[in-house]
Design an enzyme around this catalytic site. Sequence first.
Site, PDB file in Angstrom:
ATOM      1  N   ARG A 106      11.630   3.447   3.074  1.00 18.73           N
ATOM      2  CA  ARG A 106      11.139   2.440   4.039  1.00 18.73           C
ATOM      3  C   ARG A 106      12.364   1.630   4.429  1.00 18.73           C
ATOM      4  O   ARG A 106      13.086   1.114   3.566  1.00 18.73           O
ATOM      5  CB  ARG A 106      10.076   1.566   3.373  1.00 18.73           C
ATOM      6  CG  ARG A 106       9.784   0.212   4.015  1.00 18.73           C
ATOM      7  CD  ARG A 106       8.994   0.280   5.290  1.00 18.73           C
ATOM      8  NE  ARG A 106       7.688   0.879   5.137  1.00 18.73           N
ATOM      9  CZ  ARG A 106       6.546   0.206   4.971  1.00 18.73           C
ATOM     10  NH1 ARG A 106       6.552  -1.106   4.897  1.00 18.73           N
ATOM     11  NH2 ARG A 106       5.404   0.851   4.879  1.00 18.73           N
TER      12      ARG A 106
ATOM     13  N   ARG B 172       0.806  -1.225   0.000  1.00 19.14           N
ATOM     14  CA  ARG B 172       0.000   0.000   0.000  1.00 19.14           C
ATOM     15  C   ARG B 172       0.837   1.271   0.000  1.00 19.14           C
ATOM     16  O   ARG B 172       0.615   2.180  -0.798  1.00 19.14           O
ATOM     17  CB  ARG B 172      -0.930   0.037   1.224  1.00 19.14           C
ATOM     18  CG  ARG B 172      -2.207  -0.720   1.065  1.00 19.14           C
ATOM     19  CD  ARG B 172      -2.646  -1.277   2.395  1.00 19.14           C
ATOM     20  NE  ARG B 172      -1.626  -2.168   2.915  1.00 19.14           N
ATOM     21  CZ  ARG B 172      -1.498  -3.430   2.508  1.00 19.14           C
ATOM     22  NH1 ARG B 172      -2.337  -3.925   1.647  1.00 19.14           N
ATOM     23  NH2 ARG B 172      -0.529  -4.183   2.976  1.00 19.14           N
ATOM     24  N   THR B 173       1.786   1.333   0.921  1.00 20.70           N
ATOM     25  CA  THR B 173       2.544   2.582   1.041  1.00 20.70           C
ATOM     26  C   THR B 173       3.272   2.880  -0.262  1.00 20.70           C
ATOM     27  O   THR B 173       3.209   3.975  -0.803  1.00 20.70           O
ATOM     28  CB  THR B 173       3.546   2.472   2.212  1.00 20.70           C
ATOM     29  OG1 THR B 173       2.830   2.126   3.387  1.00 20.70           O
ATOM     30  CG2 THR B 173       4.278   3.782   2.428  1.00 20.70           C
TER      31      THR B 173
ATOM     32  N   HIS C 138       5.805   6.311  11.161  1.00 21.77           N
ATOM     33  CA  HIS C 138       5.226   6.158   9.840  1.00 21.77           C
ATOM     34  C   HIS C 138       4.276   7.342   9.641  1.00 21.77           C
ATOM     35  O   HIS C 138       3.053   7.184   9.650  1.00 21.77           O
ATOM     36  CB  HIS C 138       4.479   4.823   9.768  1.00 21.77           C
ATOM     37  CG  HIS C 138       4.165   4.354   8.384  1.00 21.77           C
ATOM     38  ND1 HIS C 138       4.347   5.136   7.260  1.00 21.77           N
ATOM     39  CD2 HIS C 138       3.658   3.175   7.934  1.00 21.77           C
ATOM     40  CE1 HIS C 138       3.971   4.461   6.190  1.00 21.77           C
ATOM     41  NE2 HIS C 138       3.555   3.268   6.570  1.00 21.77           N
TER      42      HIS C 138
ATOM     43  N   LYS D 252      26.203  -5.214  -1.067  1.00 24.69           N
ATOM     44  CA  LYS D 252      27.643  -5.081  -1.295  1.00 24.69           C
ATOM     45  C   LYS D 252      28.316  -4.355  -0.144  1.00 24.69           C
ATOM     46  O   LYS D 252      29.507  -4.056  -0.204  1.00 24.69           O
ATOM     47  CB  LYS D 252      27.897  -4.313  -2.594  1.00 24.69           C
ATOM     48  CG  LYS D 252      27.313  -4.976  -3.828  1.00 24.69           C
ATOM     49  CD  LYS D 252      27.524  -4.062  -5.034  1.00 24.69           C
ATOM     50  CE  LYS D 252      26.753  -4.558  -6.239  1.00 24.69           C
ATOM     51  NZ  LYS D 252      26.756  -3.570  -7.316  1.00 24.69           N
TER      52      LYS D 252
END
Lengths: 299, 156
Positions: A101, A51-52, A129, A80
């Site tokens: 995120r 969703r986000t 959030h 890496k």
Amino acid sequence: MTNHIISIRDYTRRDIDYLLERAGEFDTRTYDRHALEEKLLALLFFEPSTRTRMSFETAMARLGGKSISVDSVEASSIVKGETLADTIRVVSGYADAIVLRHPKEGAARLASEFATVPVINAGDGAGQHPSQTLLDLYTIRQSMPIDGINVGMLGDLRYGRTAHSLAYALSLYGATIHTIAPGGLELPANILHELRERGMEVIQHDDVSDIVAELDVLYVTRIQRERFPDSASYYNVASSYRITPDLLEDVQEHLMVLHPLPRAGEIDSGVDGLPYARYFEQSRNGVPVRMALLHEVMK
Amino acid sequence: MNDEASPVKGLLISPIRSGTVIDHITAGEALNVLKILGITGSTTESLSVATNVASHRMEKKDIVKIENRELRKEEVDRIALIAPQAKINIIREYLVVEKKGVEIPKILRGVVRCPNPGCITNTNEPVESTFEVLEKGLHCLYCDWWIKTDIAGHII
């Protein structure tokens, strides 16, 4: 207001009200569809999200902008050994804003220190959030004034960043929070203490049925399996609560049941057809809210 | 007075020619003061440490003398976290040329480790832990965690 959107704790009520007003403008379909036409948004998602991520992409597209993305740690230079700081410095050279995120708390704050473009926190570990909180508030405000409401928060309140952010925001509106959490997943003491210091009434309950009839909003969250150290401790609490039509028999007519989604069995599908179920509408509201945020940081 | 019964008079630690004397350290915190200053077994400073020394003002106190090193303001202020009554004396040619108290800094960078294992400052990122110092404790500016007790135990 800063040009980065990192934590709801950075905002005053006036800032939040302003962003909610702006979201309302983008919800009318009369906005400028070319507003971000020349802009490029980088989506750095180092944890899974549907969703986000999609709502940010949708919001950018609806404003005429373009997006580039990384959608897993495995597909990035992090494998890496590259630091997040370096990744952010590099991506700052490509895009006009970054949506991040990340599994570590404080990652967005760090990113904002190394970025030369605005950073929007799309969830950092069990931390914050903010765009989710804004869409939660936006959804509530569509049906009732936020001031002084009774909000039940049910589920994983220990690791649930959406609950943490929302609680802080609600403290600016004189709301009362009723917490209902399985053992071990209660609201962290630090947050509880700070909310009370902000003058918020926070009442802890053992069972949602004790309080559901008094609530204006019931905010349900998922038990987050990915935050548990082992399967055994997850299964111990996973099935400890479930919202069913029976539970909602005697609730207030205007009750809203919200959930940041995805759900994992904590709301019975029989609730979906009831007028209280507002979680899909809540999810849809992510688009105008994120349009407002993107427009705000890149205008 | 019987000589055998009387305590030996004299200085517990010899005066230093140049450097810093940190006096009135909260009893038992001298080693943490050294930790804050980055002084370990492998550093080269000439040190004198006295612990649990009798004090009129504090009953018991610790003292640290560091030769040939004048502490900077930010180093001094970190000491205030664990020894708010500490007094800093800067010594040159056996004379106290500057005497100052400690002041708790508003922001602490790289002094204490965030207790939250999920905090980004506990990774290999090029940032120092950063806490704002508030009356109720130390607040991590990255992950919002609090340190309210045992601050010395979190010193890096």
